[in-house]
Design a protein around this motif. Sequence first.
Motif, PDB file in Angstrom:
ATOM      1  N   GLU A   1     -23.749 119.883 -37.329  1.00  0.00           N
ATOM      2  CA  GLU A   1     -23.037 121.090 -36.910  1.00  0.00           C
ATOM      3  C   GLU A   1     -21.570 121.055 -37.319  1.00  0.00           C
ATOM      4  OE1 GLU A   1     -23.975 122.758 -33.051  1.00  0.00           O
ATOM      5  OE2 GLU A   1     -25.377 121.138 -32.711  1.00  0.00           O
ATOM      6  N   ASP A   2     -21.322 120.802 -38.590  1.00  0.00           N
ATOM      7  CA  ASP A   2     -19.965 120.688 -39.100  1.00  0.00           C
ATOM      8  C   ASP A   2     -19.758 121.734 -40.193  1.00  0.00           C
ATOM      9  OD1 ASP A   2     -17.587 119.963 -40.383  1.00  0.00           O
ATOM     10  OD2 ASP A   2     -17.861 117.854 -39.858  1.00  0.00           O
ATOM     11  N   ALA A   3     -18.984 122.779 -39.896  1.00  0.00           N
ATOM     12  CA  ALA A   3     -18.775 123.864 -40.851  1.00  0.00           C
ATOM     13  C   ALA A   3     -18.047 123.372 -42.097  1.00  0.00           C
ATOM     14  CB  ALA A   3     -17.994 124.999 -40.191  1.00  0.00           C
ATOM     15  N   TYR A   4     -17.072 122.494 -41.898  1.00  0.00           N
ATOM     16  CA  TYR A   4     -16.313 121.997 -43.042  1.00  0.00           C
ATOM     17  C   TYR A   4     -17.199 121.189 -43.990  1.00  0.00           C
ATOM     18  CZ  TYR A   4     -13.006 119.281 -45.791  1.00  0.00           C
ATOM     19  OH  TYR A   4     -12.339 118.704 -46.831  1.00  0.00           O
ATOM     20  N   GLU A   5     -18.074 120.341 -43.430  1.00  0.00           N
ATOM     21  CA  GLU A   5     -18.979 119.565 -44.269  1.00  0.00           C
ATOM     22  C   GLU A   5     -19.950 120.489 -44.995  1.00  0.00           C
ATOM     23  OE1 GLU A   5     -22.003 115.719 -44.084  1.00  0.00           O
ATOM     24  OE2 GLU A   5     -21.177 116.555 -42.241  1.00  0.00           O
TER      25      GLU A   5
END
Length: 280
Positions: free
Chosen positions: A143-147
């Motif tokens: 749940e990591d938008a940047y990744e």
Amino acid sequence: AVVSTQSGHYGRGGGETKSWKKGRLRPSLENLGNTCFLNCVTQALSSVDSFYDWIQEILLAQHRESEVQHVQHVQDVQHVESVPPRSEVEISEELRKSAPMISALYEVLTTLQLSTDGSQSTSLGKVHRAMTEHGWDTLFTQEDAYEAFQVLITSIEREAHMLLESDTNRQLTAPVQGKFLISLECTECHTESSKKIEPFDNITLHLSRKQNISLMNLSFNSLCDMLHTYFSPETLSDVECEACSEKLAITTACDFKKQVKIAKAPKCLCIQINRTEYEN
């Protein structure tokens, strides 16, 4: 255009996008189970014309290259002019196999760009499968938008280089890529010891609390404040200065001012905002 990452993204193009009109709603993206972070990234990028144009140009270039090769093979000609760009890019089954991420993302972005019915919905099922083909199986649990953003860019660039590997003169620079100019200057003799150019695809800022505030009334720095902090000179202590050492005939350590500037601005500036702080 600006894209910002916190728990998600938001996007704003440099004016209206191709189909974006005031009051018109975008179709929604279905949550396939722990995919809200990737949905946020995709919705933001769908509002950035330069990103959509980048993917479309890769596909158009691949079509032109394929047609030129076909003409050279059939007619045995030595030179063929570029095939005029098409208004729409047709995705063949062969292209879906050789460039699954570009094909899947292009179709989703086209739907989000051109649809006039905000009550409709689509999904990133094909994009998820393309991620798996690129070896990003663990992404869906983090749940990591940047990744997710980094995975999309990396996968697109990888496929683009494979599609256009014979076209060495074509620039494949992503619209999110820019260049920093980093300089070091001695605070004693004001000699610049080095200047270097470094590429970047995002700027990481920190959402720090303002000083002298109560916990009952939290106040945070604005985006302008965070950008000002990021680009403010940084002092590096105990750095050997060759100019001072030569002048004094002894090895001399001085304070240096490190300055970061944007040498080449990207078409789409991506900003990651960290919301967490570590305290001693």
